[in-house]
Design a protein around this motif. Sequence first.
Motif, mmCIF file in Angstrom:
data_model
loop_
_atom_site.group_PDB
_atom_site.id
_atom_site.type_symbol
_atom_site.label_atom_id
_atom_site.label_comp_id
_atom_site.label_asym_id
_atom_site.label_seq_id
_atom_site.Cartn_x
_atom_site.Cartn_y
_atom_site.Cartn_z
ATOM 1 N N ARG A 92 30.040 37.284 10.465
ATOM 2 C CA ARG A 92 30.932 37.884 11.453
ATOM 3 C C ARG A 92 30.743 39.387 11.469
ATOM 4 O O ARG A 92 30.563 40.009 10.434
ATOM 5 C CB ARG A 92 32.385 37.583 11.126
ATOM 6 N N ARG A 93 30.789 39.935 12.628
ATOM 7 C CA ARG A 93 30.740 41.381 12.759
ATOM 8 C C ARG A 93 32.138 41.952 12.540
ATOM 9 O O ARG A 93 33.126 41.359 13.006
ATOM 10 C CB ARG A 93 30.247 41.792 14.141
ATOM 11 N N PRO A 94 32.208 43.086 11.902
ATOM 12 C CA PRO A 94 33.546 43.688 11.738
ATOM 13 C C PRO A 94 34.065 44.192 13.089
ATOM 14 O O PRO A 94 33.322 44.670 13.922
ATOM 15 C CB PRO A 94 33.287 44.856 10.774
ATOM 16 N N LEU A 95 35.355 44.044 13.268
ATOM 17 C CA LEU A 95 35.982 44.522 14.499
ATOM 18 C C LEU A 95 36.102 46.033 14.459
ATOM 19 O O LEU A 95 36.434 46.622 13.435
ATOM 20 C CB LEU A 95 37.367 43.896 14.669
#
Length: 96
Positions: A92-95
């Motif tokens: 997951r990419r960090p928000l």
Amino acid sequence: MRDTKIQTYGSSGKLLVADEHETREWRKIGVRKLMRATKLTQMAIYSILSSKGVRAQTMAIFRAAAESELERTRIGATASESPWNRTRPHRRRPLL
């Protein structure tokens, strides 16, 4: 006008044909896998699988690669172990 039956009358003494048992086993592997393993063209693969005559050298190359591919599947390499079916873990990419 061209005569389409010219090849019919040629000598086919140098051509080899695979037997039915071999072609049944090779069909289970699949054409694309056989093309990758043997480095032969699609036309040559289909000629062998449809029991048409091919040159002895072509048949030797095909048999060696097809037998090694069959051995690989017999030893227990399942579809999930194949390098073509590997997937990367999802990150997951960090928000922001």
